[in-house]
Each structure stands twice: as structure tokens, then as C-alpha cells.
Design a protein around this motif. Structure first.
Motif, PDB file in Angstrom:
ATOM      1  N   ALA A  89       0.811  -1.214   0.000  1.00  0.00           N
ATOM      2  CA  ALA A  89       0.000   0.000   0.000  1.00  0.00           C
ATOM      3  C   ALA A  89       0.851   1.274   0.000  1.00  0.00           C
ATOM      4  O   ALA A  89       0.623   2.178  -0.815  1.00  0.00           O
ATOM      5  N   PRO A 112      -1.967  -5.526  -5.162  1.00  0.00           N
ATOM      6  CA  PRO A 112      -1.022  -5.396  -4.048  1.00  0.00           C
ATOM      7  C   PRO A 112      -0.050  -6.564  -4.024  1.00  0.00           C
ATOM      8  O   PRO A 112      -0.380  -7.677  -4.459  1.00  0.00           O
ATOM      9  N   HIS A 125      -7.175  -1.142   0.208  1.00  0.00           N
ATOM     10  CA  HIS A 125      -5.860  -0.943  -0.400  1.00  0.00           C
ATOM     11  C   HIS A 125      -5.936   0.135  -1.475  1.00  0.00           C
ATOM     12  O   HIS A 125      -5.051   1.013  -1.559  1.00  0.00           O
ATOM     13  N   TYR A 128      -6.258   3.547   0.069  1.00  0.00           N
ATOM     14  CA  TYR A 128      -4.990   3.962   0.671  1.00  0.00           C
ATOM     15  C   TYR A 128      -4.017   4.431  -0.417  1.00  0.00           C
ATOM     16  O   TYR A 128      -3.355   5.462  -0.273  1.00  0.00           O
TER      17      TYR A 128
END
Length: 321
Positions: A89, A112, A125, A128
Motif C-alpha cells: 500500500a 497489491p 488498499h 490507501y
């Protein structure tokens, strides 16, 4: 970039350039500039650099910045440049900042790193990663980054996220996502973009078009843009004979060859570019180079595809006389 302008930008086939390496294992800057220039000249309306085909995961952060800067310089505003961004992230957020600093027009957010989660975790994710960027972001759903209709709907509340690229290939689930978004009544629903991101995406265009997903990435564009554009034109024109012949003689056998070895979705593309005269260099590990026999098969398939184009051109010329 105004997200509303993306409808024209994301007209297929979309180009995902390679990252060439020289004999000293450095980014071959001049070759990359040549390659990006050729991809734009061939007619792609956007280039997506340092993504999967561009070996994002094999690049250092400084190399990534170099690749993006070169592409931006070569594009010179003629077409938008999207850059891949991924990793954990915090790392993804840093790459998004790098892409903006280097002049990219948008970002393809890759899955990710390593960690699997729920759709809600994937959505967190994404939130973020994109929090601090003003660039338009297309989320790449594949591998360990899988959404469902509920979480896909929540992407509409993230103004930076302008689209979803699917690399899973579950058509029923993708249909649920597309339908949920389009019928949501959300102010951004009609302008949200969906892309087919499967390997050799031409093979699945009919299925994706049936659920309203007309845009797609074309790995073929990186080594045979003439075949990539001919196929796209045939699709748009409803020339099913040409579509079928390109499928039978080039695309389906290419897909079979791609599936013989993990990673061939990238290394075969680079081999194809080398066959075309680009000094693209090798792939980086853990990808493996195609065998000599497979490279010879690839060369034969490219020629078979071009033979199809010559035959159809000759037939059309004869019919016009």
C-alpha cells in the motif's frame, strides 16, 4: 486530464510498451524512446508504460521514473501516458506520486504485493494507494486483487478512480459488476470505464463486448501493431470473415503458444519485438526466454497473420474491379 475525455482515449487497441534492456542490464533509453514512438505512430490513443508487459515488478524505482519520463517526453502530449503502480500500500502510493512527478497523465494500479484479502480489503488498499493523487487511476483486477459488485460500486465514490480493468476472466461476475455500476444511479456511473485486460485480450473480445466492455489492452500491439489494428478495425466493421481468419491463423495459436510456459505473456511479446527488429533485449528474472523452437513458431504465426491480411486485401481489390 478530465475523466470525461477518457472515452476517446481508451479506444482499443491500447498499447502496453515493453521495457528494453541493454547488454549491461540497464534500461535502453534510446530503444525505449524508439519503441514508444513507433507505438504512437501505429495509432494507439494511449500508452501504458511500466505495467505488466513493461515488467514493472522487475524495475527499480529509479528505472521506473526513467521509463515514465522517456514515455512522457516522446508522447509530447500527442497521446496520454499511463504508468503502472503497484506493490504494498505505501509503496503503491509512492509510485503514484512518482508517476505524477514524472508527468504521467494517469495510472494503472496493479494488484497489491503478495498479500491476499477480501474484496473489502482490496478496496481499502485502493483507497490507501490513491488517497493523495490527482491523477486518474484505473484499477487492475487480477490475481489477488478481486472485487465484487458491492466493492466495485464503492469505487465510484473515489474521484481518482475512473475505471476497472479485468484480468480475471470470470464473465458472469464481471457482468454483475458492470450491471451494478451502470444501473446504480450514481452520478459517475455512465462515465466509469471498463477494460478487458486478459492476456491476448483479442481472444475474449466477443465475450466482453457482449457485457458492454469494448476497450481492451493489446499485447500484440507491442510487436505487431498492424495485426492488432487490423483485428480492431475488423471488429468495428463487422468483418467476421477477417476476424475469424485472424483468430484461426494467428490469435488462437498464439494463445496456445503463450500458455505453454508461465510468463510467456510477457517474454513472447518481447521476443516478437526482437523479431521485428527492435533491440528490446532479454526479460528479467523470474521470467524466462522463449525456446528457439517457440521463437520460430512465433515468427511463423506473425507471418501467417500477415498472410491473412494480404489475402483479404487481394480479395477486396479483386471484388472492386
Amino acid at each position: 486530464m478530465d475523466p470525461m475525455d477518457l472515452h476517446a482515449v481508451l479506444t482499443p487497441p491500447l498499447s502496453f510498451p515493453l521495457t528494453p534492456f541493454d547488454e549491461d542490464d540497464r534500461v535502453a533509453a534510446d530503444v525505449l524512446a524508439e519503441h514508444v514512438g513507433e507505438q504512437i505512430a501505429a495509432g494507439s490513443r494511449a500508452v501504458f508504460v511500466a505495467c505488466g508487459t513493461g515488467e514493472f515488478s522487475a524495475l527499480s524505482r529509479s528505472e521506473y521514473r526513467e521509463v515514465v519520463r522517456i514515455a512522457v517526453r516522446v508522447a509530447a502530449g500527442r497521446v496520454p501516458v499511463f504508468a503502472g503502480a503497484g506493490g504494498g500500500a505505501a509503496t503503491a502510493r509512492e509510485y503514484l506520486a512518482d508517476a505524477a512527478e514524472c508527468g504521467a497523465d494517469g495510472v494503472l494500479l496493479l494488484p497489491p504485493y503478495l498479500v491476499s484479502s477480501t474484496p473489502e480489503g482490496v478496496l481499502a488498499h485502493i483507497r490507501y494507494a490513491v488517497r493523495d493523487t490527482r491523477l486518474p487511476v484505473i484499477v487492475y483486477q487480477r490475481a489477488n486483487a478481486v472485487l465484487d459488485p458491492d466493492t466495485a460500486l464503492q469505487l465510484l465514490d473515489l474521484p481518482q478512480v475512473v475505471g476497472l480493468k479485468d484480468g480475471i476472466g470470470n464473465i458472469e461476475q464481471m457482468n454483475r459488476i458492470v450491471t451494478a455500476v451502470r444501473t446504480s444511479g450514481h452520478p459517475r456511473a455512465a462515465g466509469f470505464h471498463f477494460l478487458n485486460g486478459l492476456p491476448t485480450a483479442e481472444l475474449s473480445t466477443a465475450a466482453y463486448r457482449a457485457i458492454g466492455v469494448t476497450s481492451y489492452s493489446s499485447a500484440v500491439h507491442a510487436f505487431a501493431p498492424d495485426l492488432s489494428h487490423a483485428f480492431a478495425r475488423a471488429l468495428d466493421a463487422g468483418d467476421q470473415d477477417l476476424v475469424d481468419d485472424l483468430m484461426a491463423e494467428f490469435l488462437l495459436p498464439l494463445g496456445e503458444l503463450r500458455d505453454k510456459v508461465p510468463g510467456y505473456a510477457v517474454s513472447l511479446v518481447k521476443a516478437g519485438a526482437r523479431l521485428g527488429g527492435l533491440a528490446a533485449g532479454p526479460v528479467r528474472p523470474p521470467l524466462v526466454e522463449p525456446t528457439e523452437a517457440h521463437t520460430e513458431t512465433l515468427a511463423a504465426l506473425i507471418e501467417a497473420g500477415r498472410a491473412v491480411l494480404r489475402k483479404h486485401a487481394a480479395d477486396a481489390e479483386g471484388a472492386a474491379e
